[in-house]
Design a protein around this motif. Sequence first.
Motif, PDB file in Angstrom:
ATOM      1  N   HIS A 205       0.832  -1.213   0.000  1.00  0.00           N
ATOM      2  CA  HIS A 205       0.000   0.000   0.000  1.00  0.00           C
ATOM      3  C   HIS A 205       0.867   1.264   0.000  1.00  0.00           C
ATOM      4  O   HIS A 205       1.804   1.391  -0.770  1.00  0.00           O
ATOM      5  CB  HIS A 205      -0.975  -0.029   1.170  1.00  0.00           C
ATOM      6  N   GLN A 206       0.558   2.205   0.881  1.00  0.00           N
ATOM      7  CA  GLN A 206       1.218   3.499   0.829  1.00  0.00           C
ATOM      8  C   GLN A 206       2.701   3.407   1.170  1.00  0.00           C
ATOM      9  O   GLN A 206       3.508   4.200   0.670  1.00  0.00           O
ATOM     10  CB  GLN A 206       0.530   4.475   1.777  1.00  0.00           C
ATOM     11  N   ALA A 207       3.087   2.434   1.987  1.00  0.00           N
ATOM     12  CA  ALA A 207       4.485   2.329   2.399  1.00  0.00           C
ATOM     13  C   ALA A 207       5.400   2.128   1.199  1.00  0.00           C
ATOM     14  O   ALA A 207       6.427   2.793   1.065  1.00  0.00           O
ATOM     15  CB  ALA A 207       4.659   1.176   3.389  1.00  0.00           C
ATOM     16  N   GLY A 208       5.035   1.228   0.311  1.00  0.00           N
ATOM     17  CA  GLY A 208       5.855   0.975  -0.870  1.00  0.00           C
ATOM     18  C   GLY A 208       5.909   2.170  -1.788  1.00  0.00           C
ATOM     19  O   GLY A 208       6.963   2.475  -2.380  1.00  0.00           O
ATOM     20  N   GLU A 209       4.794   2.866  -1.941  1.00  0.00           N
ATOM     21  CA  GLU A 209       4.765   4.053  -2.790  1.00  0.00           C
ATOM     22  C   GLU A 209       5.686   5.143  -2.244  1.00  0.00           C
ATOM     23  O   GLU A 209       6.403   5.811  -2.998  1.00  0.00           O
ATOM     24  CB  GLU A 209       3.341   4.592  -2.906  1.00  0.00           C
ATOM     25  N   ILE A 210       5.653   5.342  -0.927  1.00  0.00           N
ATOM     26  CA  ILE A 210       6.513   6.348  -0.309  1.00  0.00           C
ATOM     27  C   ILE A 210       7.983   5.973  -0.508  1.00  0.00           C
ATOM     28  O   ILE A 210       8.823   6.826  -0.829  1.00  0.00           O
ATOM     29  CB  ILE A 210       6.194   6.492   1.192  1.00  0.00           C
ATOM     30  N   ALA A 211       8.304   4.694  -0.346  1.00  0.00           N
ATOM     31  CA  ALA A 211       9.693   4.253  -0.455  1.00  0.00           C
ATOM     32  C   ALA A 211      10.228   4.472  -1.867  1.00  0.00           C
ATOM     33  O   ALA A 211      11.325   5.026  -2.047  1.00  0.00           O
ATOM     34  CB  ALA A 211       9.804   2.788  -0.065  1.00  0.00           C
ATOM     35  N   SER A 212       9.486   4.049  -2.887  1.00  0.00           N
ATOM     36  CA  SER A 212       9.967   4.206  -4.262  1.00  0.00           C
ATOM     37  C   SER A 212      10.027   5.682  -4.648  1.00  0.00           C
ATOM     38  O   SER A 212      10.945   6.116  -5.359  1.00  0.00           O
ATOM     39  CB  SER A 212       9.087   3.428  -5.235  1.00  0.00           C
ATOM     40  N   LYS A 213       9.072   6.466  -4.182  1.00  0.00           N
ATOM     41  CA  LYS A 213       9.079   7.906  -4.472  1.00  0.00           C
ATOM     42  C   LYS A 213      10.288   8.569  -3.820  1.00  0.00           C
ATOM     43  O   LYS A 213      10.910   9.470  -4.401  1.00  0.00           O
ATOM     44  CB  LYS A 213       7.790   8.547  -3.967  1.00  0.00           C
ATOM     45  N   THR A 214      10.647   8.149  -2.596  1.00  0.00           N
ATOM     46  CA  THR A 214      11.817   8.698  -1.912  1.00  0.00           C
ATOM     47  C   THR A 214      13.084   8.425  -2.715  1.00  0.00           C
ATOM     48  O   THR A 214      13.953   9.304  -2.861  1.00  0.00           O
ATOM     49  CB  THR A 214      11.948   8.097  -0.503  1.00  0.00           C
ATOM     50  N   VAL A 215      13.204   7.219  -3.250  1.00  0.00           N
ATOM     51  CA  VAL A 215      14.365   6.872  -4.076  1.00  0.00           C
ATOM     52  C   VAL A 215      14.449   7.796  -5.291  1.00  0.00           C
ATOM     53  O   VAL A 215      15.506   8.361  -5.602  1.00  0.00           O
ATOM     54  CB  VAL A 215      14.293   5.399  -4.523  1.00  0.00           C
ATOM     55  N   VAL A 216      13.334   7.943  -5.992  1.00  0.00           N
ATOM     56  CA  VAL A 216      13.315   8.781  -7.198  1.00  0.00           C
ATOM     57  C   VAL A 216      13.681  10.229  -6.855  1.00  0.00           C
ATOM     58  O   VAL A 216      14.452  10.872  -7.577  1.00  0.00           O
ATOM     59  CB  VAL A 216      11.941   8.704  -7.885  1.00  0.00           C
ATOM     60  N   GLU A 217      13.149  10.741  -5.763  1.00  0.00           N
ATOM     61  CA  GLU A 217      13.431  12.130  -5.381  1.00  0.00           C
ATOM     62  C   GLU A 217      14.916  12.342  -5.086  1.00  0.00           C
ATOM     63  O   GLU A 217      15.478  13.385  -5.439  1.00  0.00           O
ATOM     64  CB  GLU A 217      12.590  12.517  -4.165  1.00  0.00           C
ATOM     65  N   GLU A 218      15.560  11.371  -4.455  1.00  0.00           N
ATOM     66  CA  GLU A 218      16.987  11.520  -4.154  1.00  0.00           C
ATOM     67  C   GLU A 218      17.835  11.413  -5.422  1.00  0.00           C
ATOM     68  O   GLU A 218      18.871  12.081  -5.541  1.00  0.00           O
ATOM     69  CB  GLU A 218      17.428  10.478  -3.122  1.00  0.00           C
ATOM     70  N   VAL A 219      17.410  10.578  -6.370  1.00  0.00           N
ATOM     71  CA  VAL A 219      18.109  10.509  -7.656  1.00  0.00           C
ATOM     72  C   VAL A 219      17.944  11.837  -8.407  1.00  0.00           C
ATOM     73  O   VAL A 219      18.897  12.352  -9.002  1.00  0.00           O
ATOM     74  CB  VAL A 219      17.593   9.329  -8.495  1.00  0.00           C
TER      75      VAL A 219
END
Length: 304
Positions: free
Chosen positions: A60-74
Amino acid sequence: MSEAKVRDVSRHSPPQYSRTGTSRSAGATHPGYKRDQNEDAFWSDENRGVWVVADGLGGHQAGEIASKTVVEEVQRSAATDRHYEHALQRAHALLLGDEQSAGNMGSTAVVMAEEGPYFHVYWVGDSRAYLWSPGSPTGQLRQLTNDHSYVQMLVDSGAINAQEAASHPNRNVITRCIGGSTNPSLDVDRMSSPWGPGDRLLLCSDGLSTEVEPEAIAEILSANPDPRRAADLLVAAALDAGGKDNITVQVIDAPHQHEADRTGGPRPRRQNHTAGRRAIVIAAFILAVASGLWAGWRFGLLTF
């Protein structure tokens, strides 16, 4: 894949696609048929030469937040230092410090960055990078990344072979991810290679690699020179195979082979046809004069 199958997939899920594409790369993502949400994320900046695919974990939201965090740092690194290994480690630290994480919010990631005639791949987990090179009949497809997974450990140790790994019940268990643990350090693997003529890179989440055989991936990349078309057909192939997971792909073509022509590099010389014709006329005139002199001397009209 036949046009009929592609049209059938499109009828089932046209609004669920998320796409991006420019002149030499394209990406697509789909939640699949078994998941309510899409925990994958992807992003690219062709001008800066960077592409990323992240596969969130935790539900659910946890996975979305995690992948979005990765993209934002890249994205942050693309705009500043271009240290993508550090970007993934920063994302790891942020997820470990998130109060919502509770140790189960994580993400895999694969990043590709260009540097002159070379490309570099950084990865954590089982999101993959493949290199496709032209050849007959459907080119050569080579996996560049090595999965950080339990099954890959078994393969590396010789306990099971690749065929057994494909159907192993624990094939989705990963041994390394961004976040998702209490370990403050994160090892990021990296490989580098020069671009070859006609090469293509494929970045993908395991929603593609676990559903579609490498031979089928190579066939799609070979038969579809347009990156947009190739990305859409790869997603469609994973859906046709069942679509049991979120699916994300990015297809990146090698830089244009004639870049030197556009940047002032050496260019072929144009032939001077006018000068060539002038030389022919002069040679003919000389030959005619010489023939006349010889004939005059031969018949006694001229003496020397």
